[in-house]
Scaffold this motif. Sequence first.
Motif, PDB file in Angstrom:
ATOM      1  N   VAL A   1     -15.370  28.726 -51.097  1.00 49.32           N
ATOM      2  CA  VAL A   1     -14.608  29.314 -49.986  1.00 49.32           C
ATOM      3  C   VAL A   1     -14.331  28.224 -48.948  1.00 49.32           C
ATOM      4  CG1 VAL A   1     -14.648  31.012 -48.104  1.00 49.32           C
ATOM      5  CG2 VAL A   1     -15.655  31.602 -50.327  1.00 49.32           C
ATOM      6  N   ALA A   2     -15.402  27.476 -48.606  1.00 50.01           N
ATOM      7  CA  ALA A   2     -15.268  26.430 -47.590  1.00 50.01           C
ATOM      8  C   ALA A   2     -14.372  25.299 -48.089  1.00 50.01           C
ATOM      9  CB  ALA A   2     -16.653  25.904 -47.214  1.00 50.01           C
ATOM     10  N   GLN A   3     -14.480  24.994 -49.365  1.00 52.26           N
ATOM     11  CA  GLN A   3     -13.620  23.938 -49.903  1.00 52.26           C
ATOM     12  C   GLN A   3     -12.149  24.346 -49.787  1.00 52.26           C
ATOM     13  OE1 GLN A   3     -14.222  22.966 -54.009  1.00 52.26           O
ATOM     14  NE2 GLN A   3     -12.993  21.112 -53.861  1.00 52.26           N
ATOM     15  N   ASN A   4     -11.864  25.605 -50.110  1.00 48.59           N
ATOM     16  CA  ASN A   4     -10.483  26.093 -49.982  1.00 48.59           C
ATOM     17  C   ASN A   4     -10.020  26.051 -48.528  1.00 48.59           C
ATOM     18  OD1 ASN A   4      -9.677  26.598 -52.627  1.00 48.59           O
ATOM     19  ND2 ASN A   4     -10.607  28.636 -52.674  1.00 48.59           N
ATOM     20  N   LEU A   5     -10.912  26.461 -47.608  1.00 48.73           N
ATOM     21  CA  LEU A   5     -10.508  26.493 -46.196  1.00 48.73           C
ATOM     22  C   LEU A   5     -10.295  25.086 -45.635  1.00 48.73           C
ATOM     23  CD1 LEU A   5     -12.647  29.402 -44.663  1.00 48.73           C
ATOM     24  CD2 LEU A   5     -10.227  29.410 -45.281  1.00 48.73           C
ATOM     25  N   SER A   6     -10.840  24.068 -46.323  1.00 53.09           N
ATOM     26  CA  SER A   6     -10.609  22.704 -45.840  1.00 53.09           C
ATOM     27  C   SER A   6      -9.212  22.226 -46.235  1.00 53.09           C
ATOM     28  CB  SER A   6     -11.666  21.745 -46.401  1.00 53.09           C
ATOM     29  OG  SER A   6     -11.420  21.485 -47.769  1.00 53.09           O
ATOM     30  N   GLU A   7      -8.517  23.008 -47.055  1.00 54.07           N
ATOM     31  CA  GLU A   7      -7.192  22.579 -47.514  1.00 54.07           C
ATOM     32  C   GLU A   7      -6.060  23.473 -47.039  1.00 54.07           C
ATOM     33  OE1 GLU A   7      -7.119  21.443 -51.642  1.00 54.07           O
ATOM     34  OE2 GLU A   7      -9.159  20.647 -51.466  1.00 54.07           O
ATOM     35  N   VAL A   8      -6.328  24.294 -46.034  1.00 53.85           N
ATOM     36  CA  VAL A   8      -5.257  25.127 -45.471  1.00 53.85           C
ATOM     37  C   VAL A   8      -4.954  24.612 -44.060  1.00 53.85           C
ATOM     38  CG1 VAL A   8      -6.053  27.101 -46.823  1.00 53.85           C
ATOM     39  CG2 VAL A   8      -6.779  26.889 -44.437  1.00 53.85           C
ATOM     40  N   PRO A   9      -3.821  25.020 -43.478  1.00 47.81           N
ATOM     41  CA  PRO A   9      -3.518  24.543 -42.122  1.00 47.81           C
ATOM     42  C   PRO A   9      -4.679  24.859 -41.172  1.00 47.81           C
ATOM     43  CG  PRO A   9      -1.630  25.694 -43.045  1.00 47.81           C
ATOM     44  CD  PRO A   9      -2.764  25.896 -44.007  1.00 47.81           C
ATOM     45  N   GLN A  10      -5.025  23.894 -40.331  1.00 49.85           N
ATOM     46  CA  GLN A  10      -6.162  24.080 -39.425  1.00 49.85           C
ATOM     47  C   GLN A  10      -5.961  25.249 -38.469  1.00 49.85           C
ATOM     48  OE1 GLN A  10      -9.269  22.463 -39.851  1.00 49.85           O
ATOM     49  NE2 GLN A  10      -8.023  22.455 -41.712  1.00 49.85           N
ATOM     50  N   SER A  11      -4.693  25.583 -38.208  1.00 51.92           N
ATOM     51  CA  SER A  11      -4.438  26.726 -37.322  1.00 51.92           C
ATOM     52  C   SER A  11      -4.970  28.022 -37.947  1.00 51.92           C
ATOM     53  CB  SER A  11      -2.943  26.846 -37.029  1.00 51.92           C
ATOM     54  OG  SER A  11      -2.221  26.935 -38.249  1.00 51.92           O
ATOM     55  N   ASP A  12      -4.979  28.098 -39.278  1.00 49.27           N
ATOM     56  CA  ASP A  12      -5.538  29.290 -39.934  1.00 49.27           C
ATOM     57  C   ASP A  12      -7.050  29.359 -39.719  1.00 49.27           C
ATOM     58  OD1 ASP A  12      -3.142  30.312 -40.911  1.00 49.27           O
ATOM     59  OD2 ASP A  12      -3.269  29.209 -42.804  1.00 49.27           O
ATOM     60  N   VAL A  13      -7.732  28.196 -39.851  1.00 48.14           N
ATOM     61  CA  VAL A  13      -9.187  28.183 -39.650  1.00 48.14           C
ATOM     62  C   VAL A  13      -9.507  28.489 -38.182  1.00 48.14           C
ATOM     63  CG1 VAL A  13     -11.312  26.865 -39.908  1.00 48.14           C
ATOM     64  CG2 VAL A  13      -9.420  26.487 -41.511  1.00 48.14           C
ATOM     65  N   ASP A  14      -8.718  27.908 -37.268  1.00 46.98           N
ATOM     66  CA  ASP A  14      -8.938  28.189 -35.844  1.00 46.98           C
ATOM     67  C   ASP A  14      -8.808  29.692 -35.569  1.00 46.98           C
ATOM     68  OD1 ASP A  14      -9.387  25.529 -35.258  1.00 46.98           O
ATOM     69  OD2 ASP A  14      -7.292  25.122 -34.747  1.00 46.98           O
ATOM     70  N   ALA A  15      -7.857  30.330 -36.230  1.00 47.26           N
ATOM     71  CA  ALA A  15      -7.658  31.771 -36.015  1.00 47.26           C
ATOM     72  C   ALA A  15      -8.859  32.560 -36.549  1.00 47.26           C
ATOM     73  CB  ALA A  15      -6.364  32.225 -36.699  1.00 47.26           C
ATOM     74  N   ILE A  16      -9.382  32.151 -37.707  1.00 51.45           N
ATOM     75  CA  ILE A  16     -10.557  32.827 -38.267  1.00 51.45           C
ATOM     76  C   ILE A  16     -11.741  32.695 -37.294  1.00 51.45           C
ATOM     77  CG2 ILE A  16     -12.286  32.735 -40.127  1.00 51.45           C
ATOM     78  CD1 ILE A  16      -9.987  31.980 -42.052  1.00 51.45           C
ATOM     79  N   VAL A  17     -11.923  31.479 -36.762  1.00 43.27           N
ATOM     80  CA  VAL A  17     -13.006  31.255 -35.802  1.00 43.27           C
ATOM     81  C   VAL A  17     -12.800  32.120 -34.564  1.00 43.27           C
ATOM     82  CG1 VAL A  17     -14.028  29.535 -34.237  1.00 43.27           C
ATOM     83  CG2 VAL A  17     -13.546  28.929 -36.628  1.00 43.27           C
ATOM     84  N   ALA A  18     -11.568  32.168 -34.062  1.00 42.01           N
ATOM     85  CA  ALA A  18     -11.286  32.945 -32.841  1.00 42.01           C
ATOM     86  C   ALA A  18     -11.607  34.425 -33.046  1.00 42.01           C
ATOM     87  CB  ALA A  18      -9.822  32.776 -32.436  1.00 42.01           C
ATOM     88  N   TYR A  19     -11.414  34.899 -34.266  1.00 39.79           N
ATOM     89  CA  TYR A  19     -11.691  36.312 -34.539  1.00 39.79           C
ATOM     90  C   TYR A  19     -13.178  36.581 -34.786  1.00 39.79           C
ATOM     91  CZ  TYR A  19     -11.923  40.675 -37.204  1.00 39.79           C
ATOM     92  OH  TYR A  19     -12.265  41.926 -37.661  1.00 39.79           O
ATOM     93  N   ILE A  20     -13.824  35.702 -35.560  1.00 40.93           N
ATOM     94  CA  ILE A  20     -15.225  35.926 -35.955  1.00 40.93           C
ATOM     95  C   ILE A  20     -16.205  35.608 -34.813  1.00 40.93           C
ATOM     96  CG2 ILE A  20     -17.087  35.006 -37.407  1.00 40.93           C
ATOM     97  CD1 ILE A  20     -15.514  36.431 -39.244  1.00 40.93           C
ATOM     98  N   HIS A  21     -15.974  34.509 -34.125  1.00 41.14           N
ATOM     99  CA  HIS A  21     -17.004  33.975 -33.226  1.00 41.14           C
ATOM    100  C   HIS A  21     -17.484  34.957 -32.149  1.00 41.14           C
ATOM    101  CE1 HIS A  21     -18.793  31.379 -30.085  1.00 41.14           C
ATOM    102  NE2 HIS A  21     -19.391  30.866 -31.147  1.00 41.14           N
ATOM    103  N   PRO A  22     -16.565  35.670 -31.464  1.00 43.15           N
ATOM    104  CA  PRO A  22     -17.053  36.582 -30.402  1.00 43.15           C
ATOM    105  C   PRO A  22     -17.969  37.691 -30.930  1.00 43.15           C
ATOM    106  CG  PRO A  22     -14.680  36.244 -30.237  1.00 43.15           C
ATOM    107  CD  PRO A  22     -15.096  35.640 -31.532  1.00 43.15           C
ATOM    108  N   GLY A  23     -17.877  38.009 -32.209  1.00 47.26           N
ATOM    109  CA  GLY A  23     -18.709  39.082 -32.769  1.00 47.26           C
ATOM    110  C   GLY A  23     -20.067  38.603 -33.246  1.00 47.26           C
ATOM    111  N   MET A  24     -20.311  37.284 -33.129  1.00 48.46           N
ATOM    112  CA  MET A  24     -21.590  36.754 -33.607  1.00 48.46           C
ATOM    113  C   MET A  24     -22.637  36.890 -32.511  1.00 48.46           C
ATOM    114  SD  MET A  24     -20.364  33.321 -35.615  1.00 48.46           S
ATOM    115  CE  MET A  24     -21.007  33.314 -37.289  1.00 48.46           C
TER     116      MET A  24
END
Length: 432
Positions: A272-295
């Motif tokens: 999963v992480a390997q795949n996420l290292s090969e997508v636009p960083q804006s997608d990963v930033d969006a995932i972080v923005a959504y997940i992080h506040p719920g942690m």
Amino acid sequence: MKVVFGIVAVIVILAAAALGYALSPSAIAAIQPPAPASFQQAEVKHGAELARLGDCNTCHTVKGGAPYAGGYGLETSFGTIYSTNITPDADTGIGRWSEAAFARAMRQGLDREGDHLYPAFPYTHFTKLSDPDVKALYAFFMTRTPVKKAARDNDLPFPLNWRPVLAGWKLLFFHPGRFQPDAKASDQVNHGAYLVQGLGHCGACHTPRNVLQAEKRDDFLEGGEAEGWTAPAIAGNAMPAPKAWTQTALKDYLTGRYAKDHGVAAGPMQPVAQNLSEVPQSDVDAIVAYIHPGMRQGNAQPANAQASAAASGSSGQSGQGAAIYAGLCARCHEQASPSRYSEGLNLADSSALHEASGRNFVNFVLAGVQPPEGRAGPFMPPLAGSLTDGQLTALADYLRQAKAGLKPWDDLKDTISSVRKTALAAEAQPQS
Ligand code: HEC
Ligand code: HEC
Ligand code: HEC
């Protein structure tokens, strides 16, 4: 309660299966495989990124096999379900599928002929995909190299090998429908939610399931299972991570880098992480923005008091565990070790030691940590052949107390034998 629910569910499923059989959805007409040149380059490129976000490669490719030609076995509590060939081969792949047939599979879990598909294919999440994303994925797959390879029969007992039964399962547990954005959230958070709930299907592993293998929607991301590993809670109160996740650490972790205070993604999280290292960083930033506040943050356990108590009670057991740790582990996992040459986490910070189950700890020790094929990264040798079950138990008991300040796992013996079995089964996966 569970049993009653199970019985009611089985009755509903069989009734709906009969109905589903009577009203089975119709086939969508076969087409001539479209010419690759009929798709736009930009669309194909976007489709490639979406395919990474959806981990299509992980499930549809066997080790050493042609990309997307299927045959990968997914273990469920009912039996093994094999992925299919999604290259555009006309006879054994999806070459004769129109975009409408592809969209229906992704969103409704039906194949071109109208047969129900098993939810091991995460259409329960992909149903949220937007029209443009389905279109781009279709463009990507129809422009892959066609591979002739017939699907393998699933290894399921009757009546689960009878696809109409899935009509009942879907009636109870499948909630088809596009992603619904939250009007109060930012575009970035909504994009992250779309990726996490939809294409990224994080919940397929991180959400607990009921006896019929459906995700418990009320416990979204509160901890599940994947291929003999625990997929830790990444939301809510059950999160095991003892140190707070910063946004930077989360992004590092999700893209396969070493995350401060958390280590690296291993086991089923590694691809999963390997795949996420090969997508636009804006997608990963969006995932972080959504997940992080719920942690849940700042979860450190008051480990020290109990730890010293445990260490001073030098029973034979804990003495043996401490000796194994000093001999086999400390050189990489102790910051102060003079011969430290590999970046191993301070084990007091490891989620694996703070889980209710010892599964991930046992997986880590038996399998070690290796970077994905062809890449550099943190390395820990597999120790399956070096430690007996008794030594591993002594080590685990010692570390649970000394590093996490928790009492030993009480079902460790079963955990060790089931992890050893799963590892053997994984090695026996069909190859190309
Ligand atoms: C978690 C594993 C998993 C992932 C991830 C996954 N699939 Fe699948 N997929 C399967 C399995 C298993 C089947 C077979 C289901 C069955 O036989 O009922 C399947 C079936 C399909 C089918 C139906 C093919 C047919 O011949 O009936 C399509 C289309 C498909 N997948 C496309 C995709 C795409 C596109 C992606 C990525 C966005 C993807 N899959 C990601 C496991 C997966
Ligand atoms: C195929 C199953 C699977 C999928 C899909 C998956 N994960 Fe994981 N995840 C795991 C497993 C297993 C672990 C534990 C691995 C480890 O400790 O190295 C994990 C660990 C994590 C952790 C670290 C938790 C901790 O306490 O150490 C985070 C954060 C995470 N995943 C986020 C995500 C997000 C976000 C997604 C979706 C984009 C996702 N995962 C998709 C299986 C999965
Ligand atoms: C050659 C160095 C090396 C040795 C020896 C070693 N490890 Fe590791 N270990 C690592 C590295 C590198 C990682 C991956 C980075 C990380 O996540 O900590 C790791 C990861 C782990 C993790 C997962 C940490 C996490 O939550 O991410 C555990 C648990 C673990 N090791 C336990 C052990 C135990 C117990 C021993 C001894 C039996 C041991 N290791 C021996 C290098 C080593």
